[in-house]
Scaffold this motif. Structure first.
Motif, mmCIF file in Angstrom:
data_model
loop_
_atom_site.group_PDB
_atom_site.id
_atom_site.type_symbol
_atom_site.label_atom_id
_atom_site.label_comp_id
_atom_site.label_asym_id
_atom_site.label_seq_id
_atom_site.Cartn_x
_atom_site.Cartn_y
_atom_site.Cartn_z
ATOM 1 N N THR A 253 40.160 37.817 73.282
ATOM 2 C CA THR A 253 41.049 37.970 74.440
ATOM 3 C C THR A 253 42.499 38.094 73.994
ATOM 4 O O THR A 253 43.242 38.964 74.466
ATOM 5 N N TRP B 90 45.094 41.399 74.286
ATOM 6 C CA TRP B 90 46.396 41.267 74.959
ATOM 7 C C TRP B 90 47.519 41.703 74.031
ATOM 8 O O TRP B 90 48.407 42.470 74.428
ATOM 9 N N LYS C 212 47.714 45.436 73.259
ATOM 10 C CA LYS C 212 47.975 46.244 74.452
ATOM 11 C C LYS C 212 46.754 47.069 74.872
ATOM 12 O O LYS C 212 46.891 48.165 75.412
ATOM 13 N N TRP D 58 44.524 45.573 76.892
ATOM 14 C CA TRP D 58 44.025 44.847 78.058
ATOM 15 C C TRP D 58 43.769 45.772 79.239
ATOM 16 O O TRP D 58 42.971 45.458 80.133
ATOM 17 N N SER E 250 41.075 45.740 82.533
ATOM 18 C CA SER E 250 41.490 45.944 83.925
ATOM 19 C C SER E 250 40.768 47.119 84.559
ATOM 20 O O SER E 250 40.417 47.089 85.747
#
Length: 282
Positions: A34, A38, A41, A43, A47
């Motif tokens: 995780t 993040w 970049k 992530w 989404s």
């Protein structure tokens, strides 16, 4: 190298079971993955899957199925070295590229090159010998070489064959990982009280697993695709070395199973090298 080390590392975590080791590996790797998504970049990939979940209801079934398919493979990777199946699993990883070639041919209509055709023939020879030798084939080998392709095909079909999809696979494993890691039937507290070394070894398991995954993801971005694919053949070689180090041995009657499969892999490596050179030349 790290995945090979992880394969051996499970043997150091006695008296934890393969299920407990799998559980701790997932619990400790997920936060690291995780954080990596993040910081790198990426992530947005997570989404995107989350947005699709709201409109594509089929993902409510497909994502748990994808997670289960991967969980079985990750469990087997931790379980096999503890139960004398390390060589069988390594053979499955050798056969995996060959089963992927066949799926590409029959499911996606991809044409086989001459070297790929030879590789498939050699692999069939090794499999036929094993069936003749024991009238069966190791379930661990079959689970790897047939289970992983189905996982890859499913991810491709539902368009989650990226880091965001992998994150969801691992997210959905967490409840099962908790149950496996804290196995109350196995006297969880007493095991750690009797083996204080586990307080250091279990976190190191997470560090090795997370480092291996991050290195794998980073190399997939930094290396040319062809070279990255060729380096994937290093892992099953290391798994064989680990299996031998753990005391397993290739019986004389098994050599005619292993040698044709290894020769088939060499054909695929040669073919991949040929394609890589052709692309770099163009």
């Amino acid at each position: 190298m790290l995945f090979g080390a992880l394969y051996y590392y499970s043997s150091l975590l006695n008296p934890l079971s393969g299920e407990q080791i799998f559980g701790w590996r997932m619990l400790l790797t997920f936060p690291a993955m995780t954080a990596f998504l993040w910081l790198s970049k990426d992530w947005a990939l997570v989404s995107d899957v989350w947005r699709r979940l709201r409109t594509q209801r089929q993902l409510l079934i497909a994502l748990p199925l994808s997670s289960c398919l991967l969980a079985v493979q990750l469990w087997l990777f931790m379980w096999a070295p503890l139960h004398g199946k390390a060589l069988d699993v390594s053979l499955g990883y050798f056969m995996l590229p060959l089963s992927m070639v066949l799926i590409g041919r029959f499911l996606y209509g991809e044409r086989l090159s001459p070297l790929q055709t030879i590789a498939v023939g050699l692999a069939c020879l090794g499999i036929a010998h094993e069936l003749w030798r024991v009238n069966s084939f190791s379930w661990a080998s079959l689970l790897v070489c047939l289970g992983y392709p189905y996982y890859f095909v499913l991810r491709k079909k539902i368009q989650t064959d990226h880091l965001g999809g992998l994150w969801f696979d691992m997210l959905l494993m967490q409840p099962v990982a908790i149950v496996f890691a804290i196995d109350l039937d196995a006297q969880f507290v007493q095991i750690y009280a009797d083996n204080p070394k586990l307080y250091a070894l279990v976190p190191l398991l997470g560090a090795i697993s997370a480092s291996a995954l991050i290195a794998y993801i980073a190399s997939s971005k930094l290396l040319p695709f062809g070279l990255f694919g060729l380096l994937g053949y290093v892992e099953p070689v290391l798994l064989v070395f680990v299996a031998l180090a753990l005391g397993e041995a290739i019986a004389p009657s098994q050599w005619m199973t292993y040698l044709p499969v290894w020769a088939a892999v060499l054909c695929l490596v040669a073919d991949g090298w040929r394609i890589t050179r052709a692309r770099s030349g163009s």
